[in-house]
Write a protein that holds these residues in place. Structure first.
Motif, PDB file in Angstrom:
ATOM      1  N   THR A  13       0.854  -1.192   0.000  1.00  0.00           N
ATOM      2  CA  THR A  13       0.000   0.000   0.000  1.00  0.00           C
ATOM      3  C   THR A  13       0.885   1.235   0.000  1.00  0.00           C
ATOM      4  N   ASP A  43       2.017  -3.372   5.744  1.00  0.00           N
ATOM      5  CA  ASP A  43       1.892  -3.810   4.351  1.00  0.00           C
ATOM      6  C   ASP A  43       3.228  -3.700   3.614  1.00  0.00           C
ATOM      7  N   LYS A 198      -8.509  -4.731  -0.872  1.00  0.00           N
ATOM      8  CA  LYS A 198      -8.289  -3.777   0.213  1.00  0.00           C
ATOM      9  C   LYS A 198      -9.593  -3.408   0.917  1.00  0.00           C
ATOM     10  N   GLY A 216     -10.775   0.943   4.199  1.00  0.00           N
ATOM     11  CA  GLY A 216     -10.555   0.147   2.995  1.00  0.00           C
ATOM     12  C   GLY A 216     -10.138   0.987   1.809  1.00  0.00           C
ATOM     13  N   MET A 219      -6.595   2.237   1.941  1.00  0.00           N
ATOM     14  CA  MET A 219      -5.553   1.222   1.712  1.00  0.00           C
ATOM     15  C   MET A 219      -5.398   0.866   0.232  1.00  0.00           C
ATOM     16  N   ILE A 220      -6.263   1.390  -0.626  1.00  0.00           N
ATOM     17  CA  ILE A 220      -6.267   0.967  -2.028  1.00  0.00           C
ATOM     18  C   ILE A 220      -5.038   1.398  -2.822  1.00  0.00           C
TER      19      ILE A 220
END
Length: 305
Positions: A13, A43, A198, A216, A219-220
Motif C-alpha cells: 500500500t 503492508d 483492500k 478500505g 488502503m487501495i
C-alpha cells in the motif's frame, strides 16, 4: 509464475497520497487515518518480504520449492528484525557523530550513505533486494530523534532521485503494449481485484468505532513498491514476466493511485473535521458587562491637575 508475480505486486500500500487527503481535510488524527497509516507500514514490510520471496522463487526457475520459500522468508524476517533491533541502539551514535562534524553537507551525505550501506548489506549478507535494506534504514533512522533533520536535508536528493526512479520505470514500459486491448482489459480487471481486496481488508475493523469503508479505500493506492515489482519483472525475471505483464502492473498502480484519493476525498469532504478547542464561553456576568473602550481616567485627579 505470472499469477504469483501479479498477486505479489498487489500486496503493498502506498499511503503518501492517502495521508495527504486526510491532512488536507484536517482528519489526520482520526482513528481511520491512524489505522490506514499503521497498516500501510505493515503492508510495506510484508510486501518487501514477498518481493524477496518472489525474486528468489522466480529467479530460480519458477519452480515452487517449499524449502526455498521457507529459507527466503526466514532470511528476510531475520534480516529486518536484526537490523532494526541493532540499528535502533547503534544508529543514534552514528548520527550524533555526523552532527558533530563541521564539514558542510556531512549530515546529508552520511544519511544517504547509511541507506545505501544497508541496501548493500541486504543484498550481500542475505541475498535480498536492496530496497529491503533501504527500508530497514528508514525504520531505524526514524527512531533516532533525527528523522526531521534527515527528511529536511534529503529533500534536495529526493528532487533528484525520485524523477530518475519514475524515468527508469517508464523507460521499461512499452507504451504500445499499454494501449493494446488485452492489456487494458487485464489492467482494469487486476485493478478491480486490487480494490476489492483492500476493501475486504477494511471490513476487518467493523467491531471498532470507525468507518471500515474509509479504511478500505485508504488502503487501495499502490505506488512505488508496485512499480518496483514491474521493474524487477522486466529486469531480472524476463524469462517469466514480459512487457505485457509489467504494463498490467503499471496500469494497476496508476488506476488505484488516481481513483482511491478521489473517492476518499468525496467520502470525507462533507464530514466536519475535528474541532480545535476554542476559548471558554463567557459567563452571564461577563456577557452583560460593557467592554471598556480605553483606560479609565480618574476625573477627580484630572480636575486637580
Amino acid at each position: 509464475e505470472v499469477a504469483i508475480f501479479m498477486g505479489a505486486a498487489m500486496t503493498a500500500t502506498s499511503v503518501g497520497i492517502t495521508a495527504r487527503v486526510f491532512a488536507d481535510l484536517g482528519r489526520l488524527n482520526t482513528d481511520e487515518a491512524k489505522t490506514v497509516i499503521g497498516a500501510a507500514v505493515i503492508d510495506d514490510i510484508l510486501g518487501l518480504i514477498i518481493l524477496a520471496v518472489v525474486a528468489g522463487l522466480l529467479g530460480s526457475g519458477g519452480e515452487f520449492d517449499l524449502g526455498l520459500l521457507g529459507s527466503i522468508t526466514l532470511k528476510a524476517v531475520v534480516f529486518l528484525a536484526l537490523v532494526v533491533a541493532m540499528g535502533i541502539r547503534l544508529a543514534p551514535f552514528y548520527f550524533r557523530f555526523l552532527e558533530r562534524l563541521k564539514v558542510e553537507g556531512s549530515f546529508v551525505v552520511g544519511s544517504f550513505a547509511f541507506a545505501v550501506a544497508l541496501g548493500l548489506l541486504a543484498e550481500w549478507a542475505a541475498g535480498l533486494e536492496p530496497i529491503v535494506g533501504a527500508f530497514a534504514a528508514g525504520l531505524v533512522a526514524g527512531q533516532t530523534g533525527y528523522s526531521h533533520r534527515i527528511r529536511s536535508e534529503l529533500r534536495a536528493i529526493n528532487h533528484l532521485f525520485i524523477p530518475i526512479f519514475f524515468l527508469s520505470i517508464g523507460a521499461r514500459v512499452d507504451v504500445g503494449v499499454l494501449v493494446s486491448g488485452p492489456v487494458l482489459l487485464a489492467g482494469l480487471g487486476i485493478s478491480v481485484l486490487a480494490m476489492v481486496g483492500k476493501l475486504a481488508a477494511g471490513a476487518a475493523v467493523l467491531p471498532l468505532p470507525m468507518r471500515s469503508p474509509v479504511v478500505g479505500v485508504g488502503m487501495i493506492p499502490r505506488g512505488e513498491v508496485g512499480l518496483i515489482f514491474a521493474a524487477l519483472g522486466t529486469e531480472r525475471l524476463a524469462a517469466v514476466v514480459g512487457s505485457e505483464e509489467a504494463g498490467i502492473v503499471v496500469l494497476m498502480v496508476v488506476i488505484t493511485t488516481v481513483v482511491a484519493p478521489l473517492v476518499l476525498h468525496r467520502m470525507l469532504l462533507h464530514e466536519a473535521a475535528p474541532r480545535e478547542p476554542g476559548p471558554a464561553p463567557l459567563t452571564e456576568y461577563a456577557r452583560d458587562r460593557p467592554v471598556a473602550e480605553g483606560p479609565e481616567i480618574d476625573e477627580t485627579a484630572q480636575e486637580g491637575a
